[in-house]
Design an enzyme around this catalytic site. Structure first.
Site, PDB file in Angstrom:
ATOM      1  N   HIS A 160       0.854  -1.186   0.000  1.00  0.00           N
ATOM      2  CA  HIS A 160       0.000   0.000   0.000  1.00  0.00           C
ATOM      3  C   HIS A 160       0.883   1.226   0.000  1.00  0.00           C
ATOM      4  CE1 HIS A 160      -3.211   2.806   1.063  1.00  0.00           C
ATOM      5  NE2 HIS A 160      -4.040   1.862   0.691  1.00  0.00           N
ATOM      6  N   ASP A 198      -7.848  -5.448  -0.040  1.00  0.00           N
ATOM      7  CA  ASP A 198      -8.303  -6.359  -1.102  1.00  0.00           C
ATOM      8  C   ASP A 198      -7.917  -7.809  -0.873  1.00  0.00           C
ATOM      9  OD1 ASP A 198      -7.531  -3.590  -3.053  1.00  0.00           O
ATOM     10  OD2 ASP A 198      -9.548  -4.410  -2.810  1.00  0.00           O
TER      11      ASP A 198
END
Ligand code: SDX
Length: 431
Positions: free
Chosen positions: A308, A366
């Site tokens: 991320h 996700d």
């Protein structure tokens, strides 16, 4: 923002330039470079915006080192366990948790806007049945500007409010229609007696031939997934919506732009890509092969659902989704789902691998969401549309904040030009 009278001095070509420093209520200070080019004749250079604050906002705060995500100051794990999606929508839109009366009014307004104009059904007929639902979503949401002419004027606060409620209310209906169209089943109208998440499941999974009862376990899990995906600071799709909106484009066109950006596998498309990766890995004994590929600079393969830009410790949403995956699969009696076993083993292997530790790569939002959605009965192609319908409230909240900001102006970045300098045209006979 608070003007702290602090400043930084930039020395350039023997000249000193004072850059004001603004301090936030949380997070890093910012250098105000708005007058830099006018004063010093230089641009800053930041492709990918790794060190750039594009705006000021009061909606969502992320601390990437602590793994914190706050919506109007409330931690995401508290909202996920104590609140529900439409209440979080109210919080994001209006800044405070609603009273019971405010919440009832808001839920009623959303419920009364869940149907789409009947003629919009015709749009779907123009798509191939095997079109990706995200392609349909981009098209139909953009086409809302061809129907809802009484909520296109962004300078009118009332029209902005109507457009916001229409988008939040109709995205589930349109996403469900995209799903039904892709499997050749008839569209199912929304029902006003069902809550937001239950209504979405009903529109996706009920058929006219028999009664459909929404499983409360699934609707609670669906609501939690929607809550966890609702907003996330200035991510790529939110920045797309802000940039599109800065030209004064109508809200439906701007949200369609956000949906298009979210589709990418590096962003919202990662939930579909992650589940497809877990299926490709298949069994835990193949995990080392894929970990090696993810580390191989010559192999474009990346662990989908990992890493991320902001979180360098843990994504708080992934923690909640991991718990939810355990609960939902156990309640559905599929706790021994091989994909969940592969995901957990893959997570543990990666988290103990020096490459991932050094690069601070952790499971993101996700990584586990797809396992839950598949257990609910959704095909992987519906994972990103569900992310999009949840994130619509975040996009709209950020859009409303930007439009109402008196400093709002069209976004127009510059560049580091590395092309040819001026040269004369050459006739074709001389080439
Ligand atoms: C979302 O911004 C948001 O807030 C997004 C989001 C939201 O709610 O809106 O949180 C939703 O988009 C989550 C992210 C979903 N994407 C994925 O899971 C796709 C896989 N992850 C990556 O592609 C990547 O981690 C990103 C895109 C998420 C972040 O990319 P960055 O910040 O630009 O980092 P990078 O690509 O520069 O990677 C840094 C290093 C690189 O190695 P070096 O070049 O330094 O040697 O880490 C490596 C990368 O190769 N790396 C990975 C990796 N992610 C980064 N290596 C293996 N597998 C990965 N998943």
């Amino acid at each position: 923002m608070t003007d702290t009278q602090k400043s930084a001095t930039l020395t350039l070509n023997g000249e000193n330039y004072e850059l004001p420093i603004f301090s936030p209520t949380a997070g890093p200070d910012v250098l105000d470079i708005r007058k830099l080019y006018a004063k010093a004749g230089v641009f800053t250079y930041d492709p990918g915006f790794t060190s750039t604050a594009s705006c000021d906002s009061t909606i969502t705060y992320i601390d990437g080192d602590k793994g914190e995500l706050l919506h109007r100051g409330y931690p995401i794990d508290q909202l996920a366990s104590k609140s529900h999606y439409l209440e979080v929508c109210y919080l994001l839109l209006y800044g405070e948790l609603p009273t019971a009366a405010q919440l009832e009014d808001f839920e009623t307004r959303v419920t009364r806007h869940t149907m789409v104009h009947e003629q919009m059904h015709n749009f779907f007929r123009g798509f191939r049945r095997d079109a990706h639902p995200m392609a349909t979503l981009v098209g139909v949401v953009g086409a809302m500007s061809a129907f809802y002419h009484d909520s296109l004027d962004v300078t009118d606060p009332w029209q902005r409010e109507v457009a916001a409620v229409r988008l939040i209310a109709k995205l589930p209906t349109i996403a469900a229609m995209a799903y039904k169209y892709s499997i050749g089943q008839p569209f199912v109208y929304p029902r006003n007696d069902l809550d937001y998440a239950a209504n979405f499941l009903h529109m996706c999974f009920s058929v006219p031939a028999e009664e459909y009862h929404v499983n409360p376990i699934l609707s609670r899990a669906m609501d939690r997934i929607l809550t966890l995906h609702a907003d996330h600071e200035q991510n790529a799709s939110t920045s797309t919506v802000r940039l599109a909106s800065s030209s004064g484009a109508n809200p439906f066109a701007c949200i369609a732009a956000g949906i298009a950006c979210l589709w990418g596998p590096a962003h919202g498309g990662a939930n579909q890509a992650c589940l497809e990766m877990l299926k490709e890995i298949g069994t835990v004994d193949r995990i080392p092969e894929y970990i090696a590929r993810a580390k191989d600079k010559n192999d474009p393969f990346r662990l989908m659902g990992f890493g991320h830009r902001v979180y360098k410790n843990t994504d708080p949403r992934a923690k909640v989704l991991k718990q939810s995956a355990d609960e939902v699969l156990e309640l559905l009696g599929v706790e021994d789902n091989p994909l969940l076993q592969v995901a957990k083993e893959l997570e543990q292997t990666a988290l103990n691998d020096p490459y991932f530790i050094e690069k601070k790569l952790f499971p993101n939002v996700d990584f586990y969401s797809g396992i839950i959605l598949e257990a609910m009965g959704f095909p992987t192609s519906m994972f990103t549309p569900i992310f999009a319908l949840s994130r619509t409230v975040g996009w709209i909240s950020q859009w409303k904040e930007m439009i109402a900001d008196p400093q709002n102006k069209i976004g127009r970045p510059r560049q580091l030009y590395l092309g040819e300098t001026m040269r004369d045209y050459i006739d074709i006979e001389q080439r």
